[in-house]
Design an enzyme around this catalytic site. Structure first.
Site, PDB file in Angstrom:
ATOM      1  N   HIS A 259       5.316   4.662  -6.071  1.00 20.86           N
ATOM      2  CA  HIS A 259       5.802   5.802  -5.293  1.00 20.86           C
ATOM      3  C   HIS A 259       4.658   6.611  -4.690  1.00 20.86           C
ATOM      4  CE1 HIS A 259       5.295   7.666  -9.352  1.00 20.86           C
ATOM      5  NE2 HIS A 259       4.858   8.696  -8.640  1.00 20.86           N
TER       6      HIS A 259
ATOM      7  N   ASN B 218       7.528  22.698  -7.672  1.00 19.26           N
ATOM      8  CA  ASN B 218       7.000  23.673  -8.621  1.00 19.26           C
ATOM      9  C   ASN B 218       7.921  24.887  -8.547  1.00 19.26           C
ATOM     10  OD1 ASN B 218       4.542  22.332  -9.581  1.00 19.26           O
ATOM     11  ND2 ASN B 218       3.997  22.411  -7.423  1.00 19.26           N
TER      12      ASN B 218
ATOM     13  N   ARG C  67       4.622  17.356  -2.457  1.00 16.61           N
ATOM     14  CA  ARG C  67       5.052  18.623  -3.043  1.00 16.61           C
ATOM     15  C   ARG C  67       5.982  19.314  -2.059  1.00 16.61           C
ATOM     16  NH1 ARG C  67      -0.150  17.977  -4.938  1.00 16.61           N
ATOM     17  NH2 ARG C  67      -0.304  18.203  -7.196  1.00 16.61           N
TER      18      ARG C  67
ATOM     19  N   HIS D 113       0.373  10.879   6.515  1.00 16.27           N
ATOM     20  CA  HIS D 113       1.820  10.761   6.703  1.00 16.27           C
ATOM     21  C   HIS D 113       2.391   9.680   5.797  1.00 16.27           C
ATOM     22  CE1 HIS D 113       0.112   7.692   9.446  1.00 16.27           C
ATOM     23  NE2 HIS D 113       1.178   6.983   9.090  1.00 16.27           N
TER      24      HIS D 113
ATOM     25  N   GLU E 245       8.538  10.388  -4.228  1.00 20.27           N
ATOM     26  CA  GLU E 245       8.674  11.404  -5.268  1.00 20.27           C
ATOM     27  C   GLU E 245       8.476  12.768  -4.626  1.00 20.27           C
ATOM     28  OE1 GLU E 245       5.958  13.369  -8.722  1.00 20.27           O
ATOM     29  OE2 GLU E 245       5.935  11.174  -8.646  1.00 20.27           O
TER      30      GLU E 245
ATOM     31  N   GLU F 182       5.879   8.988  10.075  1.00 18.72           N
ATOM     32  CA  GLU F 182       5.822   7.991  11.137  1.00 18.72           C
ATOM     33  C   GLU F 182       7.103   7.170  11.057  1.00 18.72           C
ATOM     34  OE1 GLU F 182       2.995   4.274  12.632  1.00 18.72           O
ATOM     35  OE2 GLU F 182       2.517   5.321  10.766  1.00 18.72           O
TER      36      GLU F 182
END
Length: 177
Positions: free
Chosen positions: A25, A96, A29, A119, A92, A165
């Site tokens: 993966h 936070n 964030r 990207h 993923e 992209e």
């Protein structure tokens, strides 16, 4: 003889110790999971395979993919967790806790100075139809397929400003050396 990879300075032959290794993966964030999940599930048709919460450290991980038609994803949580961590090409999203309520909070997208991360990329079966879909969903474009010297490649932004992209594999033949 099967394809062994392109050879360039620095490329080394795989060793037996790395047999079975695969990229699982890529992590981004995110500020607000509700907005990010809405974007990736609506615009790209991804599904959340697993959410993991880390209460003590105050963050959550969301693992997303677009399973193939007919692909069987385990229903039982532990089995699905193991299955998820054995897949290829997952996204993923890491949240936070509390960032969603901070008006001035934003993550660096990697494309502003200083540049770093660039990207992620999705392939689509029909680039023109994908552009129309992005327009219908008010997705922000960085570059359309007919713009700049790099034709037939689209760049859009997700809700956190990360560049995505978008390519149609059949249009990539003959584009570059």
């Amino acid at each position: 003889m099967s394809f062994q990879g392109e050879q360039h300075p620095g490329v080394q032959a795989p060793t037996a110790e790395s047999d079975g290794f695969r990229l699982n993966h890529t992590m981004l964030r995110i500020k607000d999971p509700e907005k990010a999940l809405a974007f990736y599930t609506r615009v790209f048709g991804m599904r959340v395979l697993r959410r993991l919460d880390f209460d003590e450290m105050r963050f959550s991980l969301y693992f997303l993919a677009r399973p193939e038609d007919g692909e069987s994803v385990p229903e039982e949580t532990d089995e699905r967790t193991v299955w998820t961590f054995g897949q290829r090409g997952l996204l993923e999203l890491t949240h936070n806790w509390g960032t969603e309520t901070q008006d001035d909070f934003a993550y660096h997208d990697g494309n502003a100075e200083p540049q770093g991360f660039g990207h992620i990329c999705f392939c689509v079966p029909d680039l023109a139809a994908a552009e129309a879909w992005f327009d219908a969903n008010q997705v922000e474009f960085v570059k359309r397929a007919d713009q700049s010297k790099m034709k037939d490649v689209v760049f859009i932004k997700d809700v956190d400003g990360y560049w995505i992209e978008v390519v149609e594999a059949a249009r990539m033949a003959g584009k570059v050396n």
